[in-house]
Design an enzyme around this catalytic site. Structure first.
Site, PDB file in Angstrom:
ATOM      1  N   THR B  14     -41.285  17.958  51.781  1.00 39.24           N
ATOM      2  CA  THR B  14     -41.275  18.262  50.346  1.00 39.24           C
ATOM      3  C   THR B  14     -42.641  18.726  49.858  1.00 39.24           C
ATOM      4  OG1 THR B  14     -39.653  16.505  50.120  1.00 39.24           O
ATOM      5  CG2 THR B  14     -40.682  17.267  48.111  1.00 39.24           C
ATOM      6  N   LYS B 107     -51.779   8.278  52.148  1.00 39.23           N
ATOM      7  CA  LYS B 107     -52.378   7.022  51.669  1.00 39.23           C
ATOM      8  C   LYS B 107     -52.537   5.997  52.792  1.00 39.23           C
ATOM      9  CE  LYS B 107     -48.790   8.036  50.039  1.00 39.23           C
ATOM     10  NZ  LYS B 107     -47.652   8.537  49.271  1.00 39.23           N
ATOM     11  N   GLY B 189     -31.992   8.923  47.906  1.00 35.07           N
ATOM     12  CA  GLY B 189     -33.138   9.401  48.685  1.00 35.07           C
ATOM     13  C   GLY B 189     -34.479   8.981  48.109  1.00 35.07           C
ATOM     14  N   ASP B 203     -46.628   0.582  50.219  1.00 34.26           N
ATOM     15  CA  ASP B 203     -47.055   1.913  49.803  1.00 34.26           C
ATOM     16  C   ASP B 203     -47.995   1.832  48.606  1.00 34.26           C
ATOM     17  OD1 ASP B 203     -46.433   4.981  49.216  1.00 34.26           O
ATOM     18  OD2 ASP B 203     -45.941   3.879  47.384  1.00 34.26           O
ATOM     19  N   LYS B 207     -52.325   2.538  48.060  1.00 32.80           N
ATOM     20  CA  LYS B 207     -52.954   3.283  46.960  1.00 32.80           C
ATOM     21  C   LYS B 207     -53.994   2.426  46.252  1.00 32.80           C
ATOM     22  CE  LYS B 207     -48.642   5.868  46.443  1.00 32.80           C
ATOM     23  NZ  LYS B 207     -47.346   5.923  45.733  1.00 32.80           N
ATOM     24  N   GLY B 304     -42.650  13.758  44.155  1.00 35.32           N
ATOM     25  CA  GLY B 304     -41.920  14.995  43.931  1.00 35.32           C
ATOM     26  C   GLY B 304     -42.703  16.196  44.406  1.00 35.32           C
TER      27      GLY B 304
END
Lengths: 428, 428
Positions: B14, B107, B189, B203, B207, B304
């Site tokens: 993506t 990350k 998804g 995750d 960060k 995104g």
């Protein structure tokens, strides 16, 4: 070790004093971060004897900011005097002529003379940085110029005058009228010497012109910002807007459309539950929309010693690190002179007017709107203490031109007292 | 005219596809802004034949990202494969060894190997940029590293996993349980291949470790991030919190205290009317507090194609403009190894437990809290369909250590079913 970076600071008001404090307090931290020692060599201000709560004795004192700007022991001229003409302009020009970089918090100077100053700076390889000029402590210039450089910007919006937002939110929270809060803001020292800079939208308009230039690659053009102040907003407007789920904000909007560059700084209705609608008190907010990033919202203190000094020192650190960039994000000579789009894209409008007690008055209002091609979404007439009956209308989407036709026609009738209030409902 | 800046892009998922699209679509705009033509010379991905909706035929294709990283016609290695080990790490190391700058959205790689990679890059004068690794399209790395460089940062907080925030806000909005929404997120998804990366807070923890390093000048240290996922948050918790004016968020907090560096990524209660409390859906938010700037709030899409690619291209534009900065804001060799502060500053806590139907059960709970030195602000037992009675307690400010003593003691009693849920109420 690299040579120290030497600052000459002109203007020791709130912001200038704040900058001196940070440079002194964080000397080691700044050196660790930037790789260079940052030092103040000289300062200038009107009153050398005023107690500013910080020792200035180790700095050379210049009474003339132009002399400060030319000093050989100054690498960066830090202009914190303010004002678009006079000393601030003279000294900035002198600094550039003498081969200095400039860091400034002066929105008026750049909104009006930014193009000429940027061309002059860039012709000799120097830079002008002005993070502190827009939205105080929020690093919005950097976000727009650098962080979002991969985007075609589609719209920039902002609430960028803390005093106006303070007045508008207190009106709603405390039920106090505009005049009472205007006076209170004056007593609290929230107003500029010329309060019209605040409540007339001029100060925020300067900021919008700077954002628009970076966003759209156009020459900064304050003259073409459509300006409207908050002076006519009444408690009625605040309450009616709230009833419909909106808040009234002095909102700046810049957008590039097929019809030209749109720059507006005017009170608008925004949804109460949007980030802009939720913004209370003196805080600032800038919303940036781009083709890739969608929407970014930045929020923070728009004024005050610490926040504004933070932005000035951020610019100084950039220069210490060797980050050098065109003033408005691309070489000033490549900025376009955008055609102004005098009116925005169609939007719904909020209208409030005082109807005189005459038969058929409401019908006449409705007919005028219809004739102008403005269709009505909601209309409401409600009781009031005096003889004039307030009428509230929310239109469907319409152009400002059609609305202006209707407002002109209202002027010709004998059924409305005074000027209607017309506020755009901005989609955010 | 300056030489073109040549990119080698590894990973065409993506984000990679999004970067290719921007570089193609905005070639002229990027050149105008940066002064250099930005070109893609080579790409690499697992599947060369997949239709990605964008033409790749003009780029050299490498099956091995390490080979791509070493190509002589590549100036910047753009690493968009992900994963802390394997190809991403090998190729990044190869790129640095070959004298390339690196732009990455990874990350995990930087949270775990960032110190070593940064030292390696900086030893040879190269840079690693990673704006896209934290909070998607929000230019938060730039804001923290550059815009707020004049500040001693006091606290960084953030909601940085959109999937968790989506689940938590849907729980409240639609009254659906965690499990149903977890499954839905999977179908849509929104979940990583290993969903624990999302809902376990890993995750977001990566960060947070990166932000903490920049904020406090410390070596990135993911291992010492206190991690807690959202899996045990029930609809009851959501509703009880809402009743008290709070929302539950998976909130990262980093703070440097006298007791060491505090890094926590865990579900917390925050006031519903704060910017963090108002954040809905997949949007991210980072709050930065500094001694000068007070508080800055940044909000935007955390994932995104467009937003993440916007951040990657922003980094590429920085390099095209010659903006070069240490990976974590100061030379990696000067970063300190911070002592972890295992527990945060005292705070009020929200506790929910299921009481077994035994005489004196509630008194026992109250006594245990009292013995541990935890004082109760509010306590409430309420009806429920099964035999176990839910009990809700809000404590006064207490240390986590005292609370843990009480939780341990609860374990020893026979009056509580299962593990209590304990959530910190964060002052924001």
């Amino acid at each position: 070790m690299a040579q120290p970076l030497r600052l000459g600071i002109a203007g020791l008001g709130t912001v200038g004093t704040g900058v001196v404090k940070i440079i002194r307090r964080q000397a080691d931290l700044l050196e660790k971060r930037t790789g260079r020692r940052i030092e103040i060599t000289a300062v200038s201000a009107r009153d050398a004897n005023k107690d500013r709560g910080v020792s200035l004795s180790s700095y050379a004192w210049e009474t003339d900011p132009v002399a400060l700007a030319k000093r050989e022991d100054v690498d960066i001229f830090v202009e914190l005097m303010g004002g678009s003409e006079g000393s601030a302009k003279d000294a900035t020009e002198a600094a550039l002529a003498a081969g200095k970089d400039v860091v400034t918090a002066n929105k008026a100077l750049l909104a009006i003379h930014g193009q000429a100053l940027a061309e002059r700076a860039e012709a000799s390889g120097h830079v002008i940085r002005f993070e502190a000029a827009v939205a105080g402590g929020i690093p919005v210039i950097k976000a727009l110029t650098e962080g979002l450089a991969g985007n075609q910007i589609t719209r920039v919006m902002g609430v960028m005058n803390g005093t106006c937002n303070y007045i508008l939110t207190r009106m709603e929270a405390d039920g106090l009228g505009y005049n009472a809060l205007f006076e209170e803001a004056g007593r609290l020292g929230y107003l500029e010497a010329d309060p019209n800079l605040d409540v007339g939208g001029i100060d925020a308009g300067h900021k919008l012109a700077l954002l628009a230039s970076i966003a759209f690659g156009t020459k900064p053009n304050f003259e073409d910002v459509v300006l409207e102040g908050i002076q006519r907003i009444s408690l009625d407007d605040i309450h009616q807007a709230a009833d419909m789920g909106f808040r009234i904000k002095l909102l700046g909007v810049a957008r590039r459309t097929a019809r030209g560059l749109e720059q507006r700084m005017q009170p608008c209705l925004v949804p109460a539950h949007s980030p802009l609608g939720q913004l209370e008190g003196g805080t600032n907010m800038v919303v940036i929309e781009g083709d890739a990033v969608e929407q970014i919202v930045l929020r923070g203190p728009g004024a005050g010693e610490g926040p504004t000094a933070s932005a000035v020192v951020g610019d100084i650190c950039d220069l210490a690190r060797g980050l050098r960039i065109s003033t408005f994000g691309q070489p000033a000579t490549t900025l376009e002179a955008a055609q102004p789009a005098r009116t925005g894209l169609p939007a719904p409008y909020y209208l409030r007017m005082a109807l005189l007690d005459k038969p058929g008055a409401l019908a006449k209002v409705a007919a005028i709107l219809g004739d102008a091609g403005v269709s009505i979404d909601r209309m409401r007439q409600y009781g009031h203490s005096d003889a004039k009956a307030p009428v509230l209308i929310v239109t469907h989407k319409t152009t400002r031109a059609a609305l202006d036709d209707a407002l002109d026609a209202f002027d010709q009738t004998d059924v409305i007292a005074g000027q209607p209030v017309a506020l755009r409902i901005e989609e955010v």
